[in-house]
Scaffold this motif. Structure first.
Motif, PDB file in Angstrom:
ATOM      1  N   GLY A  11       0.827  -1.209   0.000  1.00 49.83           N
ATOM      2  CA  GLY A  11       0.000   0.000   0.000  1.00 49.83           C
ATOM      3  C   GLY A  11       0.853   1.248   0.000  1.00 49.83           C
ATOM      4  N   LEU A  12       2.022   1.138   0.616  1.00 49.43           N
ATOM      5  CA  LEU A  12       2.960   2.256   0.663  1.00 49.43           C
ATOM      6  C   LEU A  12       3.492   2.589  -0.731  1.00 49.43           C
ATOM      7  N   ALA A  13       3.873   1.541  -1.482  1.00 48.63           N
ATOM      8  CA  ALA A  13       4.346   1.733  -2.859  1.00 48.63           C
ATOM      9  C   ALA A  13       3.241   2.376  -3.698  1.00 48.63           C
ATOM     10  N   GLN A  14       2.007   1.962  -3.417  1.00 50.39           N
ATOM     11  CA  GLN A  14       0.871   2.509  -4.169  1.00 50.39           C
ATOM     12  C   GLN A  14       0.714   4.016  -3.912  1.00 50.39           C
ATOM     13  N   ILE A  15       0.875   4.426  -2.649  1.00 50.92           N
ATOM     14  CA  ILE A  15       0.760   5.861  -2.330  1.00 50.92           C
ATOM     15  C   ILE A  15       1.866   6.649  -3.031  1.00 50.92           C
ATOM     16  N   ARG A  16       3.107   6.113  -2.960  1.00 54.77           N
ATOM     17  CA  ARG A  16       4.233   6.787  -3.623  1.00 54.77           C
ATOM     18  C   ARG A  16       3.928   6.987  -5.104  1.00 54.77           C
ATOM     19  N   ARG A  17       3.479   5.899  -5.736  1.00 55.03           N
ATOM     20  CA  ARG A  17       3.228   5.946  -7.175  1.00 55.03           C
ATOM     21  C   ARG A  17       2.058   6.858  -7.510  1.00 55.03           C
ATOM     22  N   THR A  18       1.037   6.865  -6.641  1.00 56.76           N
ATOM     23  CA  THR A  18      -0.125   7.727  -6.870  1.00 56.76           C
ATOM     24  C   THR A  18       0.292   9.198  -6.823  1.00 56.76           C
ATOM     25  N   VAL A  19       1.157   9.537  -5.873  1.00 53.55           N
ATOM     26  CA  VAL A  19       1.637  10.922  -5.773  1.00 53.55           C
ATOM     27  C   VAL A  19       2.376  11.309  -7.053  1.00 53.55           C
TER      28      VAL A  19
END
Length: 540
Positions: A11-19
């Motif tokens: 989920g952390l990687a997803q937030i980074r990528r979403t930003v």
């Protein structure tokens, strides 16, 4: 070195990528001078009023807000004073804007305040009759309470003997994941127990930011500035590190990648493996000329985090690290010869390259640095499905060698240099040793300075596994290693000296400030990691 989370899409990687995706999308779509969207972005990324990861949605948005600012190359704001997220964005929008130090940042209110270094008894303790933990403790720090072992942290000297003798494995050594991953011992705790970075030691390898399970550490990006340069109609050319293979899905295909860059608005794309060939030839020449007559051993130059660590911690042997220009710089200078006015963007796995590009003592010719993760955000923003691209594109240069493409995997650089030496000295026995991770690199240098590696070529890689394990990569390390090796095998030429551009080496090194200034770059690189009150750094 903790690498347990690498290649796992959390989920952390997803937030980074979403930003990255949202900053890229709005940079492509926004009208010049209108930056109101920045203030609304946290609400778009974290909608609703229910927290998903943290105790409150307000905290989640505040953390995302800091990530948005870092993704735009801006300094963090903190939460102790009122501020608009978009503050300073207009200034950051200028294409020639560079990072303000520091590059690697701790978002304090995202930090879990992990214990720095402690031995703790877990529920697995059976309160056994033998009590080996108590008997072996040299400081009498272990007693038994309610039939469970208890460690007095005031007395404990963290020797770990208790953990080694417990038959149930009930005593755990707890360390900060970021500190465990830092090969420079640059991470400690502030007065609130949160992580802090000693920037006088940090070499920006970025291993801390990919090993923090709370996403509290992030580096700055130039994704916003690159897109602004594209939007303003500049000629923008990408040079892509050899670790790209398989990063975006599918197998290694340079033509597909060229098409992706074209759709993103870039004017062209070249492989950094071209510069890797030139670097290998230069290092082979230097090795033949200088080892062992002028220096006892030679370290490779291409990993900036390793070379800065080696020169900083072993200054009396700094001259033993190769002064050859790096593949990034050599490729940029090749491109610059044909495209004198272009903006050149290095795209790769590495955060330390972001500082290398800014050095003033060696002109890199690189205007911006992006990671593969930042590039993936740009592709998502433009709805580019890499796997479906047909792969059309052209290049100014011939393709690189198999050895040049193999620079991305640990051991690949040394192998390329040895093969280059063997072109003219086929029977020469070249001794090689290599180390991955800065802890291991330090041990290798210590042994070398004590005469254990006289006559050797030393390959240092700050990231365990090589560049394919850089903090900006997207795929599991072993998977990428296999993909790079397969891709390298397809190269029509095998060794670096077969690259037609090797004849340009002298000319490329004379450009700008010349290669021998590389030794001066150490203090400057560490300095560039250090917070300062200056405005942005001038161009590299």
């Amino acid at each position: 070195m903790g690498n347990s989370m690498r290649g796992v899409y959390t989920g952390l990687a997803q937030i980074r990528r979403t930003v990255f995706r949202e900053v890229a999308r709005l940079a492509y779509e926004s009208q010049s001078g209108d930056f109101g969207w920045v203030d609304e972005l946290p609400y778009k990324i974290i909608p609703g009023d229910v927290a998903t990861y943290r105790e409150s949605v307000f905290l989640e948005r505040a953390i995302v807000g800091e990530r948005i600012r870092l993704a735009m190359g801006l300094p963090m704001q903190g939460v102790d004073k009122p501020a608009r997220l978009s503050e300073g964005v207009a200034e950051a929008a200028k294409p020639e804007r560079y990072y303000e130090p520091p590059l690697i940042n701790v978002i304090k209110f995202a930090c879990n305040a992990c214990e720095e270094d402690a031995y703790k008894v877990s529920d697995a303790c059976q309160g056994c009759l033998a009590h080996p933990c108590r008997e072996i403790c040299p400081k009498g720090a272990i007693t038994f309470k309610d039939k469970k072992a208890y460690i007095d942290q005031e007395k404990c000297i963290k020797c770990g003997r208790c953990a080694s003798v417990c038959p149930y494995g009930a005593i755990q050594h707890r360390v900060r994941p970021c500190a465990a991953a830092c090969g420079m011992n640059a991470i400690s705790s502030d007065e609130a127990g949160r992580a802090q970075i000693d920037y006088s030691r940090c070499v920006s390898c970025g291993q801390c930011l990919v090993n923090c399970p709370f996403g509290a550490i992030a580096d700055k990006s130039q994704i916003f500035q690159v897109i602004n340069a594209i939007q303003e109609g500049d000629e923008v050319i990408a040079e892509v590190a050899p670790a790209f293979v398989g990063q975006f899905g599918g197998k290694g295909n340079v033509d597909k990648l060229r098409e992706a860059f074209k759709e993103l608005g870039f004017s062209g794309m070249e492989e950094v493996a071209l510069g890797a060939d030139l670097c290998a030839v230069q290092e082979a020449e230097d090795f033949l000329e200088e080892v062992p007559d002028k220096q006892p051993f030679m370290g490779t130059s291409c990993c900036p985090a390793w070379s800065v660590m080696a020169k900083m911690e072993f200054p009396e042997h700094a001259h033993c690290v190769s002064m050859a220009l790096t593949p990034m710089t050599l490729t940029a200078r090749l491109i610059r010869k044909q495209h004198p006015d272009a903006k050149i963007v290095f795209v790769g796995p590495c955060s330390a390259k972001k500082l290398e590009a800014q050095r003033k003592s060696v002109k890199s010719e690189v205007d911006f640095v992006l990671t593969f993760e930042e590039m993936a955000g740009m592709m998502e923003a433009r709805d580019i499905d890499y796997a479906k691209l047909t792969g059309e594109g052209s290049t100014d240069f011939d393709v690189a060698s198999a050895d040049g493409r193999s620079f991305a995997v640990a051991g690949g650089v040394a192998n390329a240099v040895v093969n280059a030496i063997h072109r003219d000295h086929p029977d020469m026995d070249v001794h090689v040793t290599n180390a991955e991770g800065l802890d291991e690199c330090r041990k290798m240098m210590k042994m070398a300075t004590k005469g254990k590696f006289d006559g050797y070529l030393l390959e240092g890689m700050a990231c365990p596994g090589g560049c394919i394990a850089g903090p900006g990569t997207l795929q599991p390390i072993n998977k990428t290693a296999g993909a790079v090796k397969l891709y390298a095998k397809k190269a029509p030429i095998k060794t670096a000296p077969e690259n037609a551009h090797c004849g340009l080496l002298d000319e490329l090194e004379r450009d700008a400030y010349g290669k021998r200034a590389a030794a001066d770059a150490v203090a400057e690189t560490v300095e560039a990691a250090t917070p300062s009150d200056d405005a942005a750094h001038p161009g590299a």
